[in-house]
Design a protein around this motif. Structure first.
Motif, PDB file in Angstrom:
ATOM      1  N   MET A   1      -4.673 -65.285 -39.605  1.00 53.97           N
ATOM      2  CA  MET A   1      -4.911 -66.556 -39.078  1.00 53.97           C
ATOM      3  C   MET A   1      -6.416 -66.689 -38.480  1.00 53.97           C
ATOM      4  SD  MET A   1      -3.300 -68.883 -36.031  1.00 53.97           S
ATOM      5  CE  MET A   1      -1.970 -69.570 -37.001  1.00 53.97           C
ATOM      6  N   GLN A   2      -7.264 -67.287 -38.820  1.00 53.92           N
ATOM      7  CA  GLN A   2      -8.515 -67.368 -38.436  1.00 53.92           C
ATOM      8  C   GLN A   2      -8.612 -68.237 -36.874  1.00 53.92           C
ATOM      9  OE1 GLN A   2     -11.239 -65.972 -40.051  1.00 53.92           O
ATOM     10  NE2 GLN A   2      -9.559 -65.326 -41.629  1.00 53.92           N
ATOM     11  N   ASP A   3      -9.657 -67.652 -36.292  1.00 51.40           N
ATOM     12  CA  ASP A   3      -9.944 -68.304 -34.873  1.00 51.40           C
ATOM     13  C   ASP A   3     -10.138 -69.758 -35.044  1.00 51.40           C
ATOM     14  OD1 ASP A   3      -9.948 -65.807 -33.765  1.00 51.40           O
ATOM     15  OD2 ASP A   3     -12.246 -65.667 -33.482  1.00 51.40           O
ATOM     16  N   LYS A   4     -10.608 -70.338 -35.910  1.00 50.86           N
ATOM     17  CA  LYS A   4     -10.744 -71.850 -36.202  1.00 50.86           C
ATOM     18  C   LYS A   4      -9.322 -72.253 -36.299  1.00 50.86           C
ATOM     19  CE  LYS A   4     -12.691 -75.466 -38.865  1.00 50.86           C
ATOM     20  NZ  LYS A   4     -13.721 -75.838 -39.994  1.00 50.86           N
ATOM     21  N   GLU A   5      -8.314 -71.595 -36.946  1.00 49.15           N
ATOM     22  CA  GLU A   5      -7.137 -72.113 -37.287  1.00 49.15           C
ATOM     23  C   GLU A   5      -6.571 -72.070 -35.849  1.00 49.15           C
ATOM     24  OE1 GLU A   5      -5.442 -71.257 -41.492  1.00 49.15           O
ATOM     25  OE2 GLU A   5      -6.616 -69.447 -40.419  1.00 49.15           O
ATOM     26  N   LEU A   6      -6.304 -71.044 -35.294  1.00 52.14           N
ATOM     27  CA  LEU A   6      -5.778 -70.822 -33.751  1.00 52.14           C
ATOM     28  C   LEU A   6      -6.238 -72.031 -32.784  1.00 52.14           C
ATOM     29  CD1 LEU A   6      -4.215 -69.442 -31.902  1.00 52.14           C
ATOM     30  CD2 LEU A   6      -6.237 -67.725 -31.429  1.00 52.14           C
ATOM     31  N   GLN A   7      -7.502 -72.355 -32.632  1.00 51.26           N
ATOM     32  CA  GLN A   7      -8.056 -73.386 -32.060  1.00 51.26           C
ATOM     33  C   GLN A   7      -7.572 -74.797 -32.179  1.00 51.26           C
ATOM     34  OE1 GLN A   7      -9.946 -72.874 -29.252  1.00 51.26           O
ATOM     35  NE2 GLN A   7     -10.015 -75.279 -29.180  1.00 51.26           N
ATOM     36  N   GLN A   8      -7.330 -75.021 -33.652  1.00 51.40           N
ATOM     37  CA  GLN A   8      -6.680 -76.281 -33.904  1.00 51.40           C
ATOM     38  C   GLN A   8      -5.310 -76.298 -33.625  1.00 51.40           C
ATOM     39  OE1 GLN A   8      -7.464 -76.154 -38.144  1.00 51.40           O
ATOM     40  NE2 GLN A   8      -9.553 -77.144 -38.100  1.00 51.40           N
ATOM     41  N   LEU A   9      -4.486 -75.074 -33.626  1.00 50.09           N
ATOM     42  CA  LEU A   9      -3.041 -74.954 -33.049  1.00 50.09           C
ATOM     43  C   LEU A   9      -2.856 -75.362 -31.622  1.00 50.09           C
ATOM     44  CD1 LEU A   9      -0.269 -74.269 -34.458  1.00 50.09           C
ATOM     45  CD2 LEU A   9      -0.692 -72.027 -33.811  1.00 50.09           C
ATOM     46  N   ILE A  10      -3.875 -74.696 -31.058  1.00 49.01           N
ATOM     47  CA  ILE A  10      -3.983 -74.837 -29.532  1.00 49.01           C
ATOM     48  C   ILE A  10      -4.069 -76.294 -28.989  1.00 49.01           C
ATOM     49  CG2 ILE A  10      -5.162 -74.487 -27.338  1.00 49.01           C
ATOM     50  CD1 ILE A  10      -5.731 -71.676 -28.503  1.00 49.01           C
ATOM     51  N   GLU A  11      -5.203 -76.992 -29.946  1.00 50.47           N
ATOM     52  CA  GLU A  11      -5.600 -78.385 -29.745  1.00 50.47           C
ATOM     53  C   GLU A  11      -4.250 -79.210 -30.126  1.00 50.47           C
ATOM     54  OE1 GLU A  11      -8.915 -78.788 -31.902  1.00 50.47           O
ATOM     55  OE2 GLU A  11     -10.550 -77.905 -30.682  1.00 50.47           O
ATOM     56  N   ARG A  12      -3.690 -78.897 -30.793  1.00 45.71           N
ATOM     57  CA  ARG A  12      -2.230 -79.982 -31.196  1.00 45.71           C
ATOM     58  C   ARG A  12      -1.083 -79.663 -30.028  1.00 45.71           C
ATOM     59  NH1 ARG A  12      -3.403 -78.078 -36.679  1.00 45.71           N
ATOM     60  NH2 ARG A  12      -1.436 -76.496 -36.445  1.00 45.71           N
ATOM     61  N   GLN A  13      -1.203 -78.560 -29.137  1.00 51.18           N
ATOM     62  CA  GLN A  13      -0.328 -78.236 -28.234  1.00 51.18           C
ATOM     63  C   GLN A  13      -0.154 -79.650 -27.281  1.00 51.18           C
ATOM     64  OE1 GLN A  13       1.941 -75.787 -27.779  1.00 51.18           O
ATOM     65  NE2 GLN A  13       2.889 -76.980 -26.026  1.00 51.18           N
ATOM     66  N   ARG A  14       0.964 -80.090 -26.934  1.00 49.84           N
ATOM     67  CA  ARG A  14       1.484 -81.120 -25.955  1.00 49.84           C
ATOM     68  C   ARG A  14       1.655 -80.676 -24.804  1.00 49.84           C
ATOM     69  NH1 ARG A  14       6.016 -84.890 -28.592  1.00 49.84           N
ATOM     70  NH2 ARG A  14       5.414 -86.147 -26.753  1.00 49.84           N
ATOM     71  N   GLU A  15       1.279 -81.281 -23.967  1.00 53.23           N
ATOM     72  CA  GLU A  15       1.512 -81.160 -22.460  1.00 53.23           C
ATOM     73  C   GLU A  15       2.871 -80.810 -22.077  1.00 53.23           C
ATOM     74  OE1 GLU A  15      -0.350 -80.737 -18.291  1.00 53.23           O
ATOM     75  OE2 GLU A  15      -1.176 -80.773 -20.484  1.00 53.23           O
ATOM     76  N   ARG A  16       3.117 -79.934 -21.502  1.00 55.03           N
ATOM     77  CA  ARG A  16       4.328 -79.701 -20.945  1.00 55.03           C
ATOM     78  C   ARG A  16       5.665 -79.709 -22.196  1.00 55.03           C
ATOM     79  NH1 ARG A  16       5.800 -79.029 -15.657  1.00 55.03           N
ATOM     80  NH2 ARG A  16       7.658 -79.512 -16.071  1.00 55.03           N
ATOM     81  N   HIS A  17       5.275 -78.825 -23.253  1.00 49.41           N
ATOM     82  CA  HIS A  17       6.284 -78.915 -24.361  1.00 49.41           C
ATOM     83  C   HIS A  17       6.078 -77.165 -24.771  1.00 49.41           C
ATOM     84  CE1 HIS A  17       6.247 -82.955 -24.720  1.00 49.41           C
ATOM     85  NE2 HIS A  17       6.890 -82.908 -25.881  1.00 49.41           N
ATOM     86  N   SER A  18       7.145 -76.761 -25.439  1.00 50.05           N
ATOM     87  CA  SER A  18       6.995 -75.386 -25.706  1.00 50.05           C
ATOM     88  C   SER A  18       6.000 -75.102 -26.705  1.00 50.05           C
ATOM     89  CB  SER A  18       8.667 -75.049 -26.343  1.00 50.05           C
ATOM     90  OG  SER A  18       8.940 -75.914 -27.303  1.00 50.05           O
ATOM     91  N   LEU A  19       5.932 -73.993 -27.314  1.00 52.65           N
ATOM     92  CA  LEU A  19       4.800 -73.659 -28.191  1.00 52.65           C
ATOM     93  C   LEU A  19       5.125 -73.723 -29.594  1.00 52.65           C
ATOM     94  CD1 LEU A  19       3.460 -70.399 -26.705  1.00 52.65           C
ATOM     95  CD2 LEU A  19       2.487 -72.559 -26.128  1.00 52.65           C
ATOM     96  N   SER A  20       4.327 -73.915 -30.445  1.00 53.92           N
ATOM     97  CA  SER A  20       4.314 -74.118 -31.801  1.00 53.92           C
ATOM     98  C   SER A  20       5.125 -72.807 -32.298  1.00 53.92           C
ATOM     99  CB  SER A  20       3.188 -74.502 -32.552  1.00 53.92           C
ATOM    100  OG  SER A  20       2.863 -75.632 -32.023  1.00 53.92           O
ATOM    101  N   ARG A  21       5.737 -73.006 -33.493  1.00 55.25           N
ATOM    102  CA  ARG A  21       6.539 -71.656 -34.188  1.00 55.25           C
ATOM    103  C   ARG A  21       5.516 -70.383 -34.437  1.00 55.25           C
ATOM    104  NH1 ARG A  21       7.552 -71.253 -40.168  1.00 55.25           N
ATOM    105  NH2 ARG A  21       9.007 -69.527 -40.384  1.00 55.25           N
ATOM    106  N   GLU A  22       4.413 -70.785 -34.628  1.00 56.46           N
ATOM    107  CA  GLU A  22       3.423 -69.725 -35.076  1.00 56.46           C
ATOM    108  C   GLU A  22       3.054 -68.658 -34.135  1.00 56.46           C
ATOM    109  OE1 GLU A  22       1.911 -73.213 -37.780  1.00 56.46           O
ATOM    110  OE2 GLU A  22       3.156 -72.887 -35.553  1.00 56.46           O
TER     111      GLU A  22
END
Length: 405
Positions: A1-22
């Motif tokens: 996973m590239q840094d850009k993809e990781l950043q996009q994944l973090i930006e999609r994180q919802r407040e006070r929710h568990s983390l994404s599968r990745e």
């Protein structure tokens, strides 16, 4: 996973929710976890009572790295990479031992207990062994607890020691001893293990043994008359009623977290045991049972449960992207004798049965998160500390927290 993809994944994180599968299954993210968190943080390696004499040593291992924790002939404790300076072989193979010298079994290179090369046969005339030594790892002691840090320039440890001095002094853990130590392998990503430890939302349904004596399993019991009574008795019993919270994003330096928080036990429990009754002699200068217990944190993945008569230390260590180790140490007074002053089975019962249950819970959690259809869910009000950990983790992955080199 590239840094850009990781950043996009973090930006999609919802407040006070568990983390994404990745975050729990991607090998590249796991490698970032090791590099950005574990190789830069203060990590608990063991207790000094495990190496009481000169020449004693044990190994601390983390995701492919192996460290020799050894007591030298001068009595000092040092941490050295378990990698021979010749061709990189592991030097110490067993998990612990005692020796005057550390000898690599491959070609016989021999090191002092401080890591200095003292013997290497059949080398060239221009070979200078005085310039060769095992790589040292930063090490600090906190009341007998040994912490190591792989970073070249780690965060100072002094704020941790100073911040916890008043709280830890009554327990005199420097003069405590390991009564039992056990490893619980978990088939799950390390973050799921830490998340589970950080919340007691699951305690009432999953841990009846713990819940019948600990107020944290019951929402709303961290304050009120019972809490005030315990805090009032703490001082009289020789304990600190101070609360310290310098954890995760609030820590004085990256990976230099610390916290101390006392709370009531319930239903006449005075310690963490099957029936709530004492299981060992009072620790240090503690004069009596105040009816409370303490949560301790030092570094990002070392948690302690401190009772008046014993202390339980939990350490979580990543092994692979989907496996981790939960290492538990039970500490008692240094002069306590097994069979006379404490029974090992009674001492370890509560946190052994609780950890076996947690192991099953966490592994089922990983199995569910692996589903193609898993969607991160909202966190409970009893999972505030889990969200604090997750928020810190996401900031670290984004590079928003200053990390030691």
């Amino acid at each position: 996973m590239q840094d850009k993809e990781l950043q996009q994944l973090i930006e999609r994180q919802r407040e006070r929710h568990s983390l994404s599968r990745e975050f729990y299954s991607d090998p590249d993210i796991y490698e970032r976890d090791i590099e950005r968190i574990f190789l830069k943080s203060w990590l608990y390696a063991g207790h000094q009572s495990e190496i009481p004499d000169s020449g004693d040593w044990f190994l601390y291992e983390l995701s492919g790295e192996s460290i020799i924790i050894a007591r030298g002939l001068d009595g000092e404790i040092r941490a050295m990479l378990n990698v021979c300076r010749h061709r990189g072989s592991r030097i110490c193979i067993e998990q612990k031992g005692c020796a005057k010298r550390l000898i690599c079994r491959y070609h016989g290179w021999t090191y002092d207990l401080d890591g200095q090369l003292v013997g290497a046969s059949r080398m060239g005339d221009d070979f200078d062994k005085s310039d060769i030594a095992l790589k040292r790892i930063h090490i600090e002691l906190l009341y007998g607890m040994i912490f190591v840090n792989f970073a070249d320039h780690p965060a100072p440890f002094s704020p941790v020691r100073e911040g916890l001095a008043e709280c830890l002094r009554p327990y005199d853990l420097a003069n405590a001893k390991v009564a039992h130590r056990q490893s619980y392998p978990i088939a799950a990503n390390w973050k799921l293990a830490v998340e589970n430890y950080c919340e007691c939302y699951h305690c009432a349904p999953a841990h009846p043994e713990y819940s019948r004596g600990h107020s944290l399993a019951h929402q709303g019991m961290r304050s009120g008359e019972l809490y005030d009574a315990v805090m009032a008795r703490a001082s009289a019993c020789g304990l600190s009623d101070q609360e310290v919270n310098q954890m995760y994003a609030d820590a004085p330096g990256f990976g230099a977290d610390f916290g101390y928080d006392r709370y009531p036990l319930i239903r006449d429990h005075v310690t963490g045991s099957e029936d709530g009754k004492p299981v060992a002699p009072l620790l240090g200068s503690i004069r009596d049972y105040d009816g409370g217990a303490t949560d301790l944190q030092v570094g990002p993945v070392l948690f302690g449960l401190m009772y008046c008569d014993h202390v339980v230390l939990y350490r979580f260590t990543p092994l692979t992207v989907d496996t981790a180790d939960c290492d538990i140490t039970w500490l008692v007074r240094g002069d306590a004798q097994e069979g006379k002053d404490y029974d090992r089975e009674k001492l370890t019962w509560l946190w052994d049965v609780t950890t076996h249950a947690d192991k099953a819970i966490i592994e089922r959690n990983q199995q569910g998160v692996n589903s193609r259809y898993y969607v991160p869910g909202p966190l409970s009000t009893m999972e505030n500390y889990t969200w604090k950990f997750l928020s810190w983790y996401l900031q670290t992955m984004q590079g928003k927290l200053r990390v030691a080199a």
